[in-house]
Design a protein around this motif. Sequence first.
Motif, PDB file in Angstrom:
ATOM      1  N   THR A  26       0.745  -1.337   0.193  1.00  8.93           N
ATOM      2  CA  THR A  26       0.162   0.179  -0.003  1.00  8.93           C
ATOM      3  C   THR A  26       0.974   1.183  -0.059  1.00  8.93           C
ATOM      4  OG1 THR A  26      -1.639  -1.039   1.326  1.00  8.93           O
ATOM      5  CG2 THR A  26      -1.781   1.261   1.239  1.00  8.93           C
ATOM      6  N   TYR A  27       0.632   2.177  -0.738  1.00  8.66           N
ATOM      7  CA  TYR A  27       1.425   3.146  -0.921  1.00  8.66           C
ATOM      8  C   TYR A  27       0.691   4.576   0.132  1.00  8.66           C
ATOM      9  CZ  TYR A  27       3.755   1.840  -5.310  1.00  8.66           C
ATOM     10  OH  TYR A  27       4.511   1.031  -6.090  1.00  8.66           O
ATOM     11  N   ASN A  28       1.402   5.174   0.635  1.00  6.99           N
ATOM     12  CA  ASN A  28       0.964   6.294   1.603  1.00  6.99           C
ATOM     13  C   ASN A  28      -0.070   5.801   2.147  1.00  6.99           C
ATOM     14  OD1 ASN A  28       2.548   8.137  -0.119  1.00  6.99           O
ATOM     15  ND2 ASN A  28       0.867   8.169  -1.533  1.00  6.99           N
ATOM     16  N   ARG A  36      -4.039   1.127  -2.165  1.00  3.73           N
ATOM     17  CA  ARG A  36      -3.715  -0.145  -1.811  1.00  3.73           C
ATOM     18  C   ARG A  36      -3.645  -0.883  -3.001  1.00  3.73           C
ATOM     19  NH1 ARG A  36      -7.708  -4.821   0.838  1.00  3.73           N
ATOM     20  NH2 ARG A  36      -5.769  -5.905   1.998  1.00  3.73           N
ATOM     21  N   VAL A  37      -2.327  -1.197  -3.657  1.00  4.66           N
ATOM     22  CA  VAL A  37      -2.142  -1.738  -4.776  1.00  4.66           C
ATOM     23  C   VAL A  37      -2.141  -3.304  -4.859  1.00  4.66           C
ATOM     24  CG1 VAL A  37      -0.471  -1.714  -6.965  1.00  4.66           C
ATOM     25  CG2 VAL A  37      -0.669   0.296  -5.440  1.00  4.66           C
ATOM     26  N   LEU A  38      -1.540  -3.988  -4.046  1.00  6.11           N
ATOM     27  CA  LEU A  38      -1.270  -5.417  -3.859  1.00  6.11           C
ATOM     28  C   LEU A  38      -1.892  -5.996  -2.610  1.00  6.11           C
ATOM     29  CD1 LEU A  38       2.177  -5.846  -5.303  1.00  6.11           C
ATOM     30  CD2 LEU A  38       0.179  -5.751  -6.674  1.00  6.11           C
ATOM     31  N   PRO A  56      -4.990  -3.412 -16.900  1.00  8.29           N
ATOM     32  CA  PRO A  56      -4.968  -2.049 -17.368  1.00  8.29           C
ATOM     33  C   PRO A  56      -3.696  -1.131 -16.727  1.00  8.29           C
ATOM     34  CG  PRO A  56      -7.023  -2.405 -16.120  1.00  8.29           C
ATOM     35  CD  PRO A  56      -6.112  -3.676 -16.117  1.00  8.29           C
ATOM     36  N   SER A  57      -3.538  -0.108 -17.144  1.00 12.30           N
ATOM     37  CA  SER A  57      -2.664   0.730 -16.677  1.00 12.30           C
ATOM     38  C   SER A  57      -3.122   1.290 -15.126  1.00 12.30           C
ATOM     39  CB  SER A  57      -2.443   2.118 -17.416  1.00 12.30           C
ATOM     40  OG  SER A  57      -1.300   3.062 -17.013  1.00 12.30           O
ATOM     41  N   GLY A  58      -2.385   1.554 -14.408  1.00 13.92           N
ATOM     42  CA  GLY A  58      -2.611   1.767 -12.949  1.00 13.92           C
ATOM     43  C   GLY A  58      -2.917   0.509 -11.961  1.00 13.92           C
ATOM     44  N   ALA A  59      -2.781  -0.785 -12.538  1.00 17.42           N
ATOM     45  CA  ALA A  59      -3.344  -1.837 -11.752  1.00 17.42           C
ATOM     46  C   ALA A  59      -2.438  -2.105 -10.917  1.00 17.42           C
ATOM     47  CB  ALA A  59      -3.901  -2.971 -12.614  1.00 17.42           C
ATOM     48  N   GLY A  60      -1.014  -1.791 -11.081  1.00 17.79           N
ATOM     49  CA  GLY A  60      -0.174  -2.236 -10.011  1.00 17.79           C
ATOM     50  C   GLY A  60       1.037  -3.278 -10.611  1.00 17.79           C
ATOM     51  N   LYS A  61       1.076  -3.234 -11.985  1.00 15.10           N
ATOM     52  CA  LYS A  61       1.858  -4.185 -12.840  1.00 15.10           C
ATOM     53  C   LYS A  61       3.385  -3.973 -12.473  1.00 15.10           C
ATOM     54  CE  LYS A  61       0.514  -3.853 -16.921  1.00 15.10           C
ATOM     55  NZ  LYS A  61      -0.711  -2.650 -16.569  1.00 15.10           N
ATOM     56  N   SER A  62       3.599  -2.516 -12.521  1.00 11.99           N
ATOM     57  CA  SER A  62       5.020  -2.142 -12.173  1.00 11.99           C
ATOM     58  C   SER A  62       5.551  -2.438 -10.736  1.00 11.99           C
ATOM     59  CB  SER A  62       5.238  -0.648 -12.538  1.00 11.99           C
ATOM     60  OG  SER A  62       5.045  -0.490 -13.771  1.00 11.99           O
ATOM     61  N   THR A  63       4.455  -2.199  -9.796  1.00 11.81           N
ATOM     62  CA  THR A  63       4.798  -2.159  -8.443  1.00 11.81           C
ATOM     63  C   THR A  63       5.097  -3.794  -8.309  1.00 11.81           C
ATOM     64  OG1 THR A  63       3.224  -0.669  -7.943  1.00 11.81           O
ATOM     65  CG2 THR A  63       3.701  -2.169  -6.241  1.00 11.81           C
ATOM     66  N   LEU A  64       4.276  -4.764  -8.788  1.00 10.86           N
ATOM     67  CA  LEU A  64       4.489  -6.252  -8.725  1.00 10.86           C
ATOM     68  C   LEU A  64       5.941  -6.610  -8.993  1.00 10.86           C
ATOM     69  CD1 LEU A  64       3.494  -9.094  -7.601  1.00 10.86           C
ATOM     70  CD2 LEU A  64       2.139  -8.982  -9.843  1.00 10.86           C
TER      71      LEU A  64
END
Length: 240
Positions: A26-28, A36-38, A56-64
């Motif tokens: 979760t960011y911030n 809450r991304v993952l 889609p963009s913004g779903a959290g792929k890069s975070t994962l």
Amino acid sequence: MSDMPTSERARSAPDAVLRLADIARTYNPGTPAEVRVLAGVSLDLHAGEAVGLVAPSGAGKSTLLHIAGLLDTPDAGRVEIEGCDLSQASDRARTLARRDRIGFVYQFHHLLPEFSALENVMLPQLAAGASREAARQRATALLALVEVDHRAWHRPAELSGGERQRVAIARALANRPRILLADEPTGNLDPTTAEHVFTMLMTLVHAEGVAALIATHNHALAARMDRRLELRRGRLLPQG
Ligand code: ADP
């Protein structure tokens, strides 16, 4: 197989090269900007398979991918590489694991502009202690596999977009990583070039036996991977 006791099945199943277990991020947290991304992501990735990460963009792929690649730490959960939990390991252990066991490909090539294609593929090997001759041989072989060996002495500015991305793929595999993480690797390319680069990527994943997790928006390319996972509301679900 169905007659086999569960314990036997577990033993005979191939071990995961990369295992994510209940990853949360979760960011911030606790602020109005909380994201809450993952929310409990689990994944087993095996040698020689290409798994599409679709969302889609913004779903959290890069975070994962950052967490899987030991560039970010999860709030909870484990990142295991070849059975070893590295989620809470020292910075040095994580840096060495990234150098020796993980290859990254991004949407932008990130090649070093002042070096040739060949040198860009040699440099990570030299940094890991390979001799110049061994590094040159491996780089030459990889550039031939991605069909840019005729451009070995060109600098990135003298290569086409597709050629640059093929060199970036060769560089990612230079140190024989067990895991390849790719974030929209063909996202900057026109459809024909994207198709060509993707075909090369799949050939290399299977030839090198690397476990690959490849984020993409492109459903046609995702359909050609060994399996697909969709990231939705912070969780991974098998897709089609
Ligand atoms: P994707 O790669 O699927 O486009 P990201 O992992 O980049 O998604 O981002 C997922 C969500 O988390 C987005 O809503 C994004 O705005 C947010 N986010 C990403 N990084 C940060 C950060 N460092 N701080 C706060 N929010 C972030």
